[in-house]
Design a protein around this motif. Structure first.
Motif, PDB file in Angstrom:
ATOM      1  N   ARG A  19     -23.215 -10.451 -19.382  1.00 16.03           N
ATOM      2  CA  ARG A  19     -23.244  -9.965 -20.918  1.00 16.03           C
ATOM      3  C   ARG A  19     -21.815 -10.496 -22.626  1.00 16.03           C
ATOM      4  O   ARG A  19     -22.270 -10.557 -22.914  1.00 16.03           O
ATOM      5  CB  ARG A  19     -24.021  -8.626 -20.521  1.00 16.03           C
ATOM      6  N   GLU A  20     -20.676  -9.713 -21.273  1.00 15.75           N
ATOM      7  CA  GLU A  20     -19.863  -9.622 -22.399  1.00 15.75           C
ATOM      8  C   GLU A  20     -19.205 -10.885 -22.764  1.00 15.75           C
ATOM      9  O   GLU A  20     -19.001 -11.491 -23.983  1.00 15.75           O
ATOM     10  CB  GLU A  20     -18.383  -9.401 -21.715  1.00 15.75           C
ATOM     11  N   ASN A  22     -21.554 -13.541 -23.523  1.00 19.31           N
ATOM     12  CA  ASN A  22     -22.571 -13.800 -24.701  1.00 19.31           C
ATOM     13  C   ASN A  22     -22.645 -13.621 -25.818  1.00 19.31           C
ATOM     14  O   ASN A  22     -23.079 -14.109 -26.795  1.00 19.31           O
ATOM     15  CB  ASN A  22     -24.405 -14.062 -24.063  1.00 19.31           C
ATOM     16  N   GLU A  23     -22.059 -12.358 -25.649  1.00 21.92           N
ATOM     17  CA  GLU A  23     -21.754 -11.404 -26.997  1.00 21.92           C
ATOM     18  C   GLU A  23     -20.825 -12.031 -27.801  1.00 21.92           C
ATOM     19  O   GLU A  23     -20.696 -11.572 -29.091  1.00 21.92           O
ATOM     20  CB  GLU A  23     -21.122  -9.849 -26.384  1.00 21.92           C
ATOM     21  N   ARG A  24     -19.112 -12.571 -27.189  1.00 29.54           N
ATOM     22  CA  ARG A  24     -18.630 -13.125 -27.735  1.00 29.54           C
ATOM     23  C   ARG A  24     -18.695 -14.766 -28.428  1.00 29.54           C
ATOM     24  O   ARG A  24     -18.122 -15.164 -29.498  1.00 29.54           O
ATOM     25  CB  ARG A  24     -17.507 -13.526 -27.320  1.00 29.54           C
ATOM     26  N   ILE A  55     -29.131  -8.507 -26.458  1.00 29.99           N
ATOM     27  CA  ILE A  55     -27.491  -8.152 -26.636  1.00 29.99           C
ATOM     28  C   ILE A  55     -28.050  -8.240 -28.420  1.00 29.99           C
ATOM     29  O   ILE A  55     -26.407  -7.501 -28.702  1.00 29.99           O
ATOM     30  CB  ILE A  55     -27.060 -10.492 -26.794  1.00 29.99           C
ATOM     31  N   LEU A  59     -24.817  -5.057 -29.229  1.00 32.28           N
ATOM     32  CA  LEU A  59     -23.735  -4.726 -30.635  1.00 32.28           C
ATOM     33  C   LEU A  59     -23.586  -4.008 -31.721  1.00 32.28           C
ATOM     34  O   LEU A  59     -22.787  -3.393 -32.145  1.00 32.28           O
ATOM     35  CB  LEU A  59     -23.516  -6.474 -31.133  1.00 32.28           C
ATOM     36  N   TYR A 383     -13.043 -10.679 -29.367  1.00 31.96           N
ATOM     37  CA  TYR A 383     -14.449 -10.907 -29.630  1.00 31.96           C
ATOM     38  C   TYR A 383     -15.143 -12.078 -30.188  1.00 31.96           C
ATOM     39  O   TYR A 383     -15.590 -12.523 -30.808  1.00 31.96           O
ATOM     40  CB  TYR A 383     -14.243 -10.204 -31.368  1.00 31.96           C
TER      41      TYR A 383
END
Length: 387
Positions: A19-20, A22-24, A55, A59, A383
């Motif tokens: 997930r992290e 994908n968030e980035r 996602i 965020l 980020y």
């Protein structure tokens, strides 16, 4: 692979535990492209609509992105663009130069919140540390508690091997040797709860162009920064290439007619000429715009600097086929424009047989490049998608 995802050399993934990442990816695309509706974000990342929605909700809940005003199209439901939230995170950027030190605080989209600067004859570890303590205290006292809680890190942009050019900048070699055993990042880590990152100043300036710059650049380019000492960076496949020691693109030591590039093409040379002619270089040390210089002094510096830089560019493109060279510096925008024009013309005098002449283009950040490059270190680390 989607066109947009290919710029980051990766697609989003729906696998558990990423997930992290994908968030980035989502944050990186929004930073590069600006506001986009959820459906377009899903398309560009290659994520399923459901995964992209999860996602983006996460965020938004974390305060890193925000909904914009509804946009009505010709057919169907209106779309709601998502964009980076300016107040989502804050970053300190420390730029240690050979004539001055700067500390800035920016928000998540790179807007200045606070700025402090101090000049000196040459940088000493104790002076830099004292400056950071005083300047950061002043800045932190002016923040709301919610802002202070969202500070995500500090980046340091500093020349590597500062002690090697002590004589060149008129510094006491013995005092400059203190940098050999002084760990600035470690000392600052003792003062703050957030993480501290460090990078070469010219490489950081190059990284700032990738993160915050307005210039349209190809995936590969050579970056040249005219500071008190000239420096540079290398971008490959859209990412800053730092090399094994983090010093890639350090064009200052490049040999030119028995000297080094730093001796013939740095603003240090212009400073030296001003002091010899007028007794002072305050015009270029204290100001970054509207320099009032004797045209003969400036022309004398350009006559030495431009051919040297052009020769270095010829050497660089013979090793890596750079389609472009980006020129920036701690100097007025009109002088940057002159440098681009002169270097472009000088390239026509070079023997480029077997080579393709690169396009010479202007950078967009100027004097802000190094402190903004320092800001980009924690921002990218926490980020953005790292190549």
């Amino acid at each position: 692979m989607t066109d947009q995802a290919s710029k980051f050399d990766v697609e989003g993934t729906n696998q558990t535990g990423v997930r992290e990442r994908n968030e980035r990816l989502v944050l990186s695309i929004l930073r590069r492209e600006g506001p986009l509706p959820k459906a377009e974000i899903a398309r560009r990342t290659g994520l399923s609509a459901q995964t992209a929605s999860v996602i983006m909700r996460a965020l938004e809940s974390d305060g890193l992105i925000a909904k914009g005003e509804k946009v009505r199209g010709r057919v169907g439901q209106p779309s709601v663009p998502m964009s980076l939230a300016p107040e989502g995170a804050y970053f300190f950027g420390l730029s240690v130069g050979r004539r001055s030190v700067e500390l800035i605080l920016t928000n998540f989209v790179g807007q200045d919140i606070a700025h402090r600067r101090e000049s000196y004859a040459y940088p000493l570890p104790s002076d830099v540390l004292d400056f950071v303590k005083t300047a950061s205290d002043e800045i932190l006292q002016g923040l709301e508690p919610a802002q202070a809680d969202r500070i995500s890190g500090m980046g340091i942009a500093i020349p590597f091997f500062l002690w090697d050019w002590a004589v060149t900048i008129g510094a006491d070699p013995e005092k400059m040797d203190h940098w050999k055993s002084f760990d600035l990042r470690n000392e600052l880590s003792k003062l703050f709860q957030f993480p501290i990152y460090l990078g070469n100043d010219a490489s950081c300036a190059c990284g700032a162009e990738l993160v915050f710059g307005a210039a349209e650049t190809p995936a590969d380019f050579l970056y040249i920064y005219f500071g008190h000492f000239i420096g540079g960076g290398v971008v490959m496949n859209g990412s800053l290439y730092k090399g094994s020691s983090g010093n890639a693109g350090a064009i200052g030591p490049f040999p030119i007619n028995g000297k080094q590039m730093v001796d013939v093409a740095s603003l240090n040379g212009l400073e030296r000429r001003l002091i010899e002619a007028t007794g002072s270089a305050a015009e270029i040390v204290e100001k970054t715009e509207n320099w009032n210089l004797d045209s003969k002094i400036l022309e004398d510096w350009l006559a030495e600097a431009v051919p040297a830089v052009t020769r270095m560019i010829t050497g660089a493109i013979s090793i890596i086929d750079f389609p472009a060279v980006l020129i920036d510096g701690n100097l007025p925008s009109d002088l940057r424009e002159v440098l681009v024009d002169r270097i472009t013309k000088e390239l026509k005098n070079e023997n480029l047989a077997g080579l393709v002449a690169p396009q010479i283009i202007e950078g967009s950040l100027g004097p802000k490049a190094r402190p903004m490059g320092a800001v980009s270190l924690p921002l990218a680390k926490r980020y953005m998608l790292e190549a």
